[in-house]
Design a protein around this motif. Structure first.
Motif, PDB file in Angstrom:
ATOM      1  N   TRP A 190       0.865  -1.223   0.124  1.00 43.27           N
ATOM      2  CA  TRP A 190       0.018  -0.083  -0.010  1.00 43.27           C
ATOM      3  C   TRP A 190       0.890   1.385  -0.012  1.00 43.27           C
ATOM      4  O   TRP A 190       0.358   2.291  -0.763  1.00 43.27           O
ATOM      5  CB  TRP A 190      -1.039   0.022   1.076  1.00 43.27           C
ATOM      6  CG  TRP A 190      -2.005  -0.820   0.913  1.00 43.27           C
ATOM      7  CD1 TRP A 190      -2.265  -2.163   1.465  1.00 43.27           C
ATOM      8  CD2 TRP A 190      -3.352  -0.682   0.027  1.00 43.27           C
ATOM      9  NE1 TRP A 190      -3.544  -2.817   1.003  1.00 43.27           N
ATOM     10  CE2 TRP A 190      -3.805  -1.894  -0.103  1.00 43.27           C
ATOM     11  CE3 TRP A 190      -3.494   0.278  -0.714  1.00 43.27           C
ATOM     12  CZ2 TRP A 190      -4.949  -2.202  -0.842  1.00 43.27           C
ATOM     13  CZ3 TRP A 190      -4.602   0.001  -1.790  1.00 43.27           C
ATOM     14  CH2 TRP A 190      -5.200  -1.236  -1.679  1.00 43.27           C
ATOM     15  N   ILE A 191       2.089   1.218   0.616  1.00 40.88           N
ATOM     16  CA  ILE A 191       2.948   2.300   0.440  1.00 40.88           C
ATOM     17  C   ILE A 191       3.324   2.388  -0.964  1.00 40.88           C
ATOM     18  O   ILE A 191       3.420   3.851  -1.341  1.00 40.88           O
ATOM     19  CB  ILE A 191       4.007   2.154   1.329  1.00 40.88           C
ATOM     20  CG1 ILE A 191       3.497   2.273   2.951  1.00 40.88           C
ATOM     21  CG2 ILE A 191       5.138   3.137   0.936  1.00 40.88           C
ATOM     22  CD1 ILE A 191       4.725   1.902   3.951  1.00 40.88           C
ATOM     23  N   CYS A 246       2.658   5.889  -3.002  1.00 44.83           N
ATOM     24  CA  CYS A 246       3.695   6.673  -3.696  1.00 44.83           C
ATOM     25  C   CYS A 246       3.301   6.657  -5.274  1.00 44.83           C
ATOM     26  O   CYS A 246       3.509   7.768  -5.938  1.00 44.83           O
ATOM     27  CB  CYS A 246       5.113   5.831  -3.495  1.00 44.83           C
ATOM     28  SG  CYS A 246       5.625   6.143  -1.965  1.00 44.83           S
ATOM     29  N   ALA A 268       2.133   8.550   8.317  1.00 45.03           N
ATOM     30  CA  ALA A 268       3.470   7.606   8.333  1.00 45.03           C
ATOM     31  C   ALA A 268       4.027   7.591   9.801  1.00 45.03           C
ATOM     32  O   ALA A 268       4.520   6.506  10.185  1.00 45.03           O
ATOM     33  CB  ALA A 268       4.536   8.494   7.484  1.00 45.03           C
ATOM     34  N   TRP A 306      -5.901   5.646   8.531  1.00 45.71           N
ATOM     35  CA  TRP A 306      -5.314   6.281   7.366  1.00 45.71           C
ATOM     36  C   TRP A 306      -6.591   6.986   6.725  1.00 45.71           C
ATOM     37  O   TRP A 306      -6.305   8.006   6.153  1.00 45.71           O
ATOM     38  CB  TRP A 306      -4.571   5.284   6.422  1.00 45.71           C
ATOM     39  CG  TRP A 306      -3.188   5.073   7.016  1.00 45.71           C
ATOM     40  CD1 TRP A 306      -2.301   5.635   7.694  1.00 45.71           C
ATOM     41  CD2 TRP A 306      -2.190   4.093   6.550  1.00 45.71           C
ATOM     42  NE1 TRP A 306      -1.151   5.062   8.108  1.00 45.71           N
ATOM     43  CE2 TRP A 306      -1.120   4.264   6.999  1.00 45.71           C
ATOM     44  CE3 TRP A 306      -2.410   3.050   5.579  1.00 45.71           C
ATOM     45  CZ2 TRP A 306      -0.080   3.570   7.059  1.00 45.71           C
ATOM     46  CZ3 TRP A 306      -1.375   2.409   5.315  1.00 45.71           C
ATOM     47  CH2 TRP A 306      -0.194   2.365   5.840  1.00 45.71           C
TER      48      TRP A 306
END
Length: 205
Positions: free
Chosen positions: A64-65, A69, A110, A131
């Motif tokens: 998911w990061i 991005c 984060a 989130w």
């Protein structure tokens, strides 16, 4: 301070006020629609590849990061191109202002992930819902320079985040679709709102 310094300071202040008071037309529907597809693709891939997401939290959140991005890259590229075409000399300043408004929510997300992973890894199931709540706060922070309908998107992310927290509280487990569906719907809704806004219509013309 000399008269010249005062004049320059006044110009900077006026420019800043214009930037903050002008609707930002740099957002485009195409990039947001693409990020909705990216969310669905990521959730599908994790459903097929991760048999037990709870046993592989690094792979789950890493995926998911990477998707986040990619989404930032898509939106940022379209934002820069459109801002330069449609906001004249204020384009760069308005991009900076837009990023500044969302940065606290992004940084909080984060840092929250790092803290939970370090001190309470058993609570990582909370992250998807949290989130989404943070995304809603970031959207509401920039609402004054965005189309009015964006409030619906912020409300969606808030409702989705709280719902995900409630739904996953029983099993306390990670699910690709607890991320994929809310973000796909939210980004798709954002694309529709921007597409329907007068600023988007002018930008397309």
């Amino acid at each position: 301070m000399t008269d010249l310094d005062r004049a320059l300071a006044d110009i900077v202040a006026i420019r800043s006020q214009l930037t903050r008071g002008t609707a930002f037309s740099g957002y485009g529907p195409a990039a947001f629609a693409a990020t909705a597809g990216l969310a669905l693709a990521t959730a599908t891939a994790q459903t097929l590849l991760l048999a037990e997401p709870d046993a592989q939290p690094l792979a789950f959140f890493g995926g998911w990061i990477v998707a986040a991005c990619g989404a930032v890259g898509l939106i940022g590229a379209e934002m820069r191109a459109r801002a330069r075409r449609h906001t004249g000399g204020l384009g760069n300043a308005m991009i900076h202002d837009a990023v500044e408004q969302f940065l606290p929510a992004g940084a909080s997300g984060a840092l929250l992930a790092l803290v939970l992973a370090r001190v309470a890894p058993e609570s990582l199931w909370l992250l998807p819902g949290l989130w989404q709540v943070l995304v809603s706060l970031g959207i509401f922070a920039g609402i004054r320079v965005m189309p009015r309908g964006v409030a619906l998107v912020g409300a969606w992310y808030l409702l989705a985040g709280l719902t995900v927290l409630v739904v996953t509280s029983e099993a306390r487990s990670l699910s690709p679709w607890s991320m994929g569906l809310p973000f796909a719907i939210g980004q798709g809704l954002m694309a529709l709102v921007i597409r329907a806004a007068p600023e988007a219509d002018h930008a397309e013309g």
